[in-house]
Design a protein around this motif. Structure first.
Motif, mmCIF file in Angstrom:
data_model
loop_
_atom_site.group_PDB
_atom_site.id
_atom_site.type_symbol
_atom_site.label_atom_id
_atom_site.label_comp_id
_atom_site.label_asym_id
_atom_site.label_seq_id
_atom_site.Cartn_x
_atom_site.Cartn_y
_atom_site.Cartn_z
ATOM 1 N N GLU A 109 0.837 -1.208 0.000
ATOM 2 C CA GLU A 109 0.000 0.000 0.000
ATOM 3 C C GLU A 109 0.868 1.253 0.000
ATOM 4 N N LEU A 110 1.961 1.223 0.799
ATOM 5 C CA LEU A 110 2.863 2.374 0.848
ATOM 6 C C LEU A 110 3.571 2.583 -0.492
ATOM 7 N N ARG A 111 3.920 1.488 -1.171
ATOM 8 C CA ARG A 111 4.537 1.613 -2.493
ATOM 9 C C ARG A 111 3.578 2.292 -3.464
ATOM 10 N N VAL A 112 2.321 1.824 -3.431
ATOM 11 C CA VAL A 112 1.323 2.425 -4.324
ATOM 12 C C VAL A 112 1.175 3.907 -3.994
ATOM 13 N N GLU A 115 4.240 5.819 -5.192
ATOM 14 C CA GLU A 115 4.200 6.038 -6.640
ATOM 15 C C GLU A 115 3.191 7.120 -6.991
ATOM 16 N N LYS A 116 2.054 7.099 -6.279
ATOM 17 C CA LYS A 116 1.025 8.116 -6.524
ATOM 18 C C LYS A 116 1.559 9.496 -6.153
ATOM 19 N N GLN A 121 3.975 14.622 -7.360
ATOM 20 C CA GLN A 121 5.117 15.525 -7.222
ATOM 21 C C GLN A 121 5.643 15.930 -8.606
ATOM 22 N N ARG A 122 5.762 14.943 -9.507
ATOM 23 C CA ARG A 122 6.206 15.268 -10.874
ATOM 24 C C ARG A 122 5.238 16.244 -11.539
ATOM 25 N N GLN A 123 3.939 15.986 -11.337
ATOM 26 C CA GLN A 123 2.924 16.861 -11.921
ATOM 27 C C GLN A 123 3.033 18.257 -11.309
#
Length: 183
Positions: A109-112, A115-116, A121-123
């Motif tokens: 869940e933390l990985r998901v 990634e989200k 952050q990229r956005q």
């Protein structure tokens, strides 16, 4: 009578021989009895020695049996204790497996979520770049407009007409902070 005497003497002779023979047999039997008693006594002593030895062996084996029974009881106690500990360890192992599964689920869940958040952050960085570019563009546009306004003001000031008053108003509009300082 003589005849009877002779018969008696013959009988006495026969009796004497029988008595001697019986006495010899008796002596032989007594010797045999003594030998037999001696052998029996020796056998009894030997058998008593064997019995004593066997009783000692029995006592020794009884002690060993007692010690082995104590060891057996101790081993049974240890086995029960180990079985209980094994049960507790097995339960702990099951609990740990469950907890490990929960941790793996949390990790996934933390990985998901990571990634989200990285995508967000990229956005956000992209939006910040775009906003900075927009800001730069607006600053340039503002500077360009300011330059135009100043050029217009200078032209009006050069003309020296009545519009001088309007030029001051335009200047006040262009630089409201400077006007407030003068007042």
């Amino acid at each position: 009578m003589l005849e009877q005497l002779q018969r008696l003497q013959t009988h006495i002779g026969v009796l004497k021989t029988r008595i001697e023979k019986t006495e010899k047999e008796n002596v032989a039997l007594l010797k045999e009895k003594a030998n037999s008693e001696e052998q029996t006594h020796t056998q009894i002593l030997h058998k008593n020695g064997i019995i004593t030895q066997k009783q000692d062996e029995i006592e020794s084996l009884t002690e060993q049996l007692s010690q082995l029974q104590k060891q057996f009881n101790q081993l049974n106690t240890d086995a029960k204790s180990l079985a209980e500990r094994y049960g507790r360890l097995e339960k702990s192992c099951t609990d740990l497996k469950t907890r490990f599964q929960e941790i793996l689920t949390e990790r996934n869940e933390l990985r998901v979520m990571k990634e989200k958040l990285q995508a967000e952050q990229r956005q956000s960085h992209q939006e910040i770049k775009e906003l900075n570019n927009e800001r730069e563009r607006l600053i340039q546009k503002n500077d360009h407009a300011k330059t135009k306004v100043e050029a217009i003001i200078q032209r009006l000031a050069i003309l020296g007409t009545e519009q001088d008053h309007h030029a001051q108003e335009i200047q006040q509009l262009a630089h409201p902070a400077e006007t407030n300082e003068e007042v």
